[in-house]
Design a protein around this motif. Structure first.
Motif, PDB file in Angstrom:
ATOM      1  N   ASP A 125       0.813  -1.212   0.000  1.00 43.12           N
ATOM      2  CA  ASP A 125       0.000   0.000   0.000  1.00 43.12           C
ATOM      3  C   ASP A 125       0.849   1.265   0.000  1.00 43.12           C
ATOM      4  O   ASP A 125       0.462   2.268  -0.597  1.00 43.12           O
ATOM      5  N   LEU A 126       1.978   1.225   0.708  1.00 46.91           N
ATOM      6  CA  LEU A 126       2.884   2.361   0.819  1.00 46.91           C
ATOM      7  C   LEU A 126       4.303   1.858   0.621  1.00 46.91           C
ATOM      8  O   LEU A 126       4.607   0.695   0.930  1.00 46.91           O
ATOM      9  N   ALA A 127       5.181   2.727   0.138  1.00 49.12           N
ATOM     10  CA  ALA A 127       6.583   2.342  -0.037  1.00 49.12           C
ATOM     11  C   ALA A 127       7.483   3.506   0.335  1.00 49.12           C
ATOM     12  O   ALA A 127       7.227   4.648  -0.058  1.00 49.12           O
ATOM     13  N   VAL A 128       8.521   3.202   1.097  1.00 46.93           N
ATOM     14  CA  VAL A 128       9.572   4.177   1.379  1.00 46.93           C
ATOM     15  C   VAL A 128      10.661   3.956   0.345  1.00 46.93           C
ATOM     16  O   VAL A 128      11.253   2.878   0.271  1.00 46.93           O
ATOM     17  N   LEU A 129      10.920   4.981  -0.473  1.00 46.60           N
ATOM     18  CA  LEU A 129      11.845   4.867  -1.591  1.00 46.60           C
ATOM     19  C   LEU A 129      13.033   5.800  -1.404  1.00 46.60           C
ATOM     20  O   LEU A 129      12.954   6.798  -0.690  1.00 46.60           O
ATOM     21  N   ALA A 130      14.121   5.479  -2.081  1.00 48.99           N
ATOM     22  CA  ALA A 130      15.295   6.347  -2.116  1.00 48.99           C
ATOM     23  C   ALA A 130      15.375   6.996  -3.489  1.00 48.99           C
ATOM     24  O   ALA A 130      15.036   6.386  -4.508  1.00 48.99           O
ATOM     25  N   SER A 131      15.834   8.249  -3.521  1.00 43.40           N
ATOM     26  CA  SER A 131      15.969   8.965  -4.786  1.00 43.40           C
ATOM     27  C   SER A 131      17.259   9.761  -4.781  1.00 43.40           C
ATOM     28  O   SER A 131      17.603  10.395  -3.781  1.00 43.40           O
ATOM     29  N   ALA A 132      17.979   9.703  -5.898  1.00 43.49           N
ATOM     30  CA  ALA A 132      19.250  10.436  -6.053  1.00 43.49           C
ATOM     31  C   ALA A 132      19.103  11.455  -7.172  1.00 43.49           C
ATOM     32  O   ALA A 132      18.223  11.326  -8.036  1.00 43.49           O
ATOM     33  N   PRO A 133      19.945  12.496  -7.178  1.00 42.86           N
ATOM     34  CA  PRO A 133      19.892  13.489  -8.263  1.00 42.86           C
ATOM     35  C   PRO A 133      19.999  12.804  -9.619  1.00 42.86           C
ATOM     36  O   PRO A 133      20.704  11.809  -9.737  1.00 42.86           O
ATOM     37  N   PRO A 134      19.277  13.261 -10.625  1.00 43.53           N
ATOM     38  CA  PRO A 134      18.469  14.488 -10.682  1.00 43.53           C
ATOM     39  C   PRO A 134      17.028  14.326 -10.204  1.00 43.53           C
ATOM     40  O   PRO A 134      16.149  15.100 -10.613  1.00 43.53           O
ATOM     41  N   PHE A 135      16.763  13.348  -9.346  1.00 48.94           N
ATOM     42  CA  PHE A 135      15.466  13.173  -8.702  1.00 48.94           C
ATOM     43  C   PHE A 135      14.331  13.010  -9.708  1.00 48.94           C
ATOM     44  O   PHE A 135      13.320  13.707  -9.672  1.00 48.94           O
ATOM     45  N   ARG A 136      14.510  12.063 -10.610  1.00 46.98           N
ATOM     46  CA  ARG A 136      13.457  11.762 -11.581  1.00 46.98           C
ATOM     47  C   ARG A 136      12.359  10.934 -10.904  1.00 46.98           C
ATOM     48  O   ARG A 136      12.582  10.307  -9.874  1.00 46.98           O
ATOM     49  N   PRO A 137      11.153  10.883 -11.502  1.00 48.22           N
ATOM     50  CA  PRO A 137      10.110  10.001 -10.981  1.00 48.22           C
ATOM     51  C   PRO A 137      10.601   8.550 -10.950  1.00 48.22           C
ATOM     52  O   PRO A 137      11.436   8.163 -11.786  1.00 48.22           O
ATOM     53  N   PRO A 138      10.123   7.743 -10.012  1.00 46.46           N
ATOM     54  CA  PRO A 138      10.635   6.372  -9.900  1.00 46.46           C
ATOM     55  C   PRO A 138      10.300   5.478 -11.079  1.00 46.46           C
ATOM     56  O   PRO A 138      10.942   4.453 -11.278  1.00 46.46           O
ATOM     57  N   ASP A 139       9.281   5.830 -11.863  1.00 43.36           N
ATOM     58  CA  ASP A 139       9.010   5.093 -13.103  1.00 43.36           C
ATOM     59  C   ASP A 139       8.226   6.007 -14.048  1.00 43.36           C
ATOM     60  O   ASP A 139       7.895   7.146 -13.692  1.00 43.36           O
ATOM     61  N   THR A 140       7.971   5.505 -15.241  1.00 43.61           N
ATOM     62  CA  THR A 140       7.263   6.311 -16.244  1.00 43.61           C
ATOM     63  C   THR A 140       5.857   5.786 -16.505  1.00 43.61           C
ATOM     64  O   THR A 140       5.217   6.189 -17.477  1.00 43.61           O
ATOM     65  N   GLU A 141       5.380   4.890 -15.649  1.00 43.59           N
ATOM     66  CA  GLU A 141       4.047   4.329 -15.837  1.00 43.59           C
ATOM     67  C   GLU A 141       2.986   5.368 -15.493  1.00 43.59           C
ATOM     68  O   GLU A 141       3.238   6.367 -14.827  1.00 43.59           O
ATOM     69  N   THR A 142       1.753   5.089 -15.961  1.00 41.21           N
ATOM     70  CA  THR A 142       0.615   5.930 -15.608  1.00 41.21           C
ATOM     71  C   THR A 142      -0.432   5.089 -14.891  1.00 41.21           C
ATOM     72  O   THR A 142      -0.578   3.890 -15.193  1.00 41.21           O
ATOM     73  N   PRO A 143      -1.142   5.645 -13.949  1.00 47.81           N
ATOM     74  CA  PRO A 143      -1.011   7.014 -13.439  1.00 47.81           C
ATOM     75  C   PRO A 143       0.276   7.179 -12.637  1.00 47.81           C
ATOM     76  O   PRO A 143       0.800   6.212 -12.084  1.00 47.81           O
ATOM     77  N   ALA A 144       0.778   8.419 -12.588  1.00 50.93           N
ATOM     78  CA  ALA A 144       2.005   8.676 -11.840  1.00 50.93           C
ATOM     79  C   ALA A 144       1.782   8.395 -10.355  1.00 50.93           C
ATOM     80  O   ALA A 144       0.698   8.635  -9.816  1.00 50.93           O
ATOM     81  N   LEU A 145       2.804   7.857  -9.705  1.00 55.96           N
ATOM     82  CA  LEU A 145       2.719   7.611  -8.274  1.00 55.96           C
ATOM     83  C   LEU A 145       2.643   8.939  -7.521  1.00 55.96           C
ATOM     84  O   LEU A 145       3.227   9.944  -7.938  1.00 55.96           O
ATOM     85  N   GLU A 146       1.936   8.936  -6.411  1.00 50.55           N
ATOM     86  CA  GLU A 146       1.928  10.096  -5.532  1.00 50.55           C
ATOM     87  C   GLU A 146       3.140  10.003  -4.616  1.00 50.55           C
ATOM     88  O   GLU A 146       3.328   8.994  -3.933  1.00 50.55           O
ATOM     89  N   LEU A 147       3.973  11.046  -4.623  1.00 51.76           N
ATOM     90  CA  LEU A 147       5.226  11.049  -3.882  1.00 51.76           C
ATOM     91  C   LEU A 147       5.222  12.177  -2.864  1.00 51.76           C
ATOM     92  O   LEU A 147       4.796  13.294  -3.158  1.00 51.76           O
ATOM     93  N   ARG A 148       5.709  11.883  -1.667  1.00 53.24           N
ATOM     94  CA  ARG A 148       5.910  12.913  -0.655  1.00 53.24           C
ATOM     95  C   ARG A 148       7.331  12.775  -0.123  1.00 53.24           C
ATOM     96  O   ARG A 148       7.753  11.683   0.259  1.00 53.24           O
ATOM     97  N   THR A 149       8.067  13.874  -0.108  1.00 52.30           N
ATOM     98  CA  THR A 149       9.431  13.853   0.403  1.00 52.30           C
ATOM     99  C   THR A 149       9.401  13.835   1.923  1.00 52.30           C
ATOM    100  O   THR A 149       8.875  14.750   2.562  1.00 52.30           O
ATOM    101  N   LEU A 150       9.945  12.773   2.513  1.00 55.17           N
ATOM    102  CA  LEU A 150      10.047  12.675   3.968  1.00 55.17           C
ATOM    103  C   LEU A 150      11.257  13.432   4.488  1.00 55.17           C
ATOM    104  O   LEU A 150      11.218  14.033   5.561  1.00 55.17           O
ATOM    105  N   ALA A 151      12.356  13.377   3.746  1.00 56.21           N
ATOM    106  CA  ALA A 151      13.588  14.047   4.175  1.00 56.21           C
ATOM    107  C   ALA A 151      14.534  14.143   2.991  1.00 56.21           C
ATOM    108  O   ALA A 151      14.436  13.368   2.035  1.00 56.21           O
TER     109      ALA A 151
END
Length: 305
Positions: A146-172
């Protein structure tokens, strides 16, 4: 053959393939042969009247029809499983949330969030699973978390190109550091110069995170002495003097004795984002409570003790 004739087994196999990203990985997880998995997918594609998977050299990718089927399959399978539990007299799972997280998030952030949630909402059950960020994205798409904690590195692109786009919230958003043995010459100062990282032996991640653990942007081919997926194993290898590795600032409370984590001076600033991801749409109350606990834990981790 109508799609209504698709078997529950074929739907389960398809969801597993969508989550794992390859037929081989799905077969291993299910205990099937790869040919058996292929047959189930072929039967489902015949029923759908369209290709559901795009076969590529690095695995498979869902087609537009496949994305529709995997969403519906997740709903059908969850309803069947819920019915089976009810018939067996097992507890109702309406308060259950499925959470995915990448390796280093499980060292500090996830335990803190779950401990806080147990204190405030003990009736909510959280089921967690560790995996790489790409694996967690596939699991979200397949409806198995249901939820996933993900890591993102520069240039901080979306985690995939599928649709609909995932809803992302920056925790830190935090800096990247280097973990070195406490007795190593690099550990004598309060920071490490980027030029001093040349010629070092590195302890790197394994699997889909193969490049994790080596400082980005080195102007040489790094010498990788050891590979390990588990962060604790990597840090204990550092403590044993077997090499050095990179660590996010958030891991500071979990460093074992004999290891120092130091910032790196020189070169581009290396930042990492911690993201909370989910599929778009209404968020059930238990999942919303867990999301709030994760946000609070991220703030707590960032607060100097």
């Amino acid at each position: 053959m109508a799609f209504s004739d698709a078997s529950l087994t074929a739907l389960r196999v398809f969801r597993e393939v969508a989550e794992r990203g390859t037929l081989t990985a799905a077969a291993t997880a299910l205990g099937y042969t790869q040919s058996a998995v292929s047959r189930q997918i072929a039967s489902l594609e015949r029923a759908a009247g369209a290709p559901l998977l795009e076969r590529r050299h690095d695995g498979v990718r869902l087609t537009p029809a496949g994305r529709i089927v995997v969403r519906r399959a997740a709903t059908v399978i969850d309803q069947i499983d819920s019915t089976a539990r009810e018939l067996a007299g097992l507890p109702d799972e309406h308060g259950t949330v499925r959470l995915g997280w990448f390796a280093s998030a499980g060292a500090v952030l996830v335990p803190r969030a779950l401990a806080a949630l147990r204190r405030t909402h003990p009736s909510i059950t959280v089921i967690t699973r560790e995996g790489s960020t790409p694996a967690q994205v596939r699991a979200l798409r397949a409806g198995t978390i249901d939820l996933a904690v993900l890591a993102s590195a520069p240039p901080f692109r979306p985690p995939d190109t599928e649709t609909p786009a995932l809803e992302l919230r920056t925790l830190a958003e935090r800096g990247l550091q280097v973990a070195v043995p406490a007795g190593h010459p690099l550990a004598r100062g309060e920071y490490v110069d980027v030029a001093d990282l040349n010629g070092r032996s590195w302890i790197a991640g394994a699997g889909e995170d193969q490049v994790m653990g080596v400082w980005p942007g080195l102007d040489e081919r790094p010498e990788i002495a050891h590979t390990a997926r588990d962060w604790l194993a990597k840090l204990h290898l550092v403590a044993a003097g077997c090499g050095i590795t990179t660590v996010p600032v958030s891991l500071a409370p979990a460093l074992p004795p004999g290891v120092r984590a130091l910032p790196v001076r020189g070169g581009p600033q290396e930042q990492r984002r911690l993201l909370l991801a989910r599929l778009p749409g209404p968020l059930p109350e238990p999942a919303a409570r867990l999301a709030a606990a994760l946000r609070a834990a991220a703030i707590e981790t960032d607060t100097p003790q």
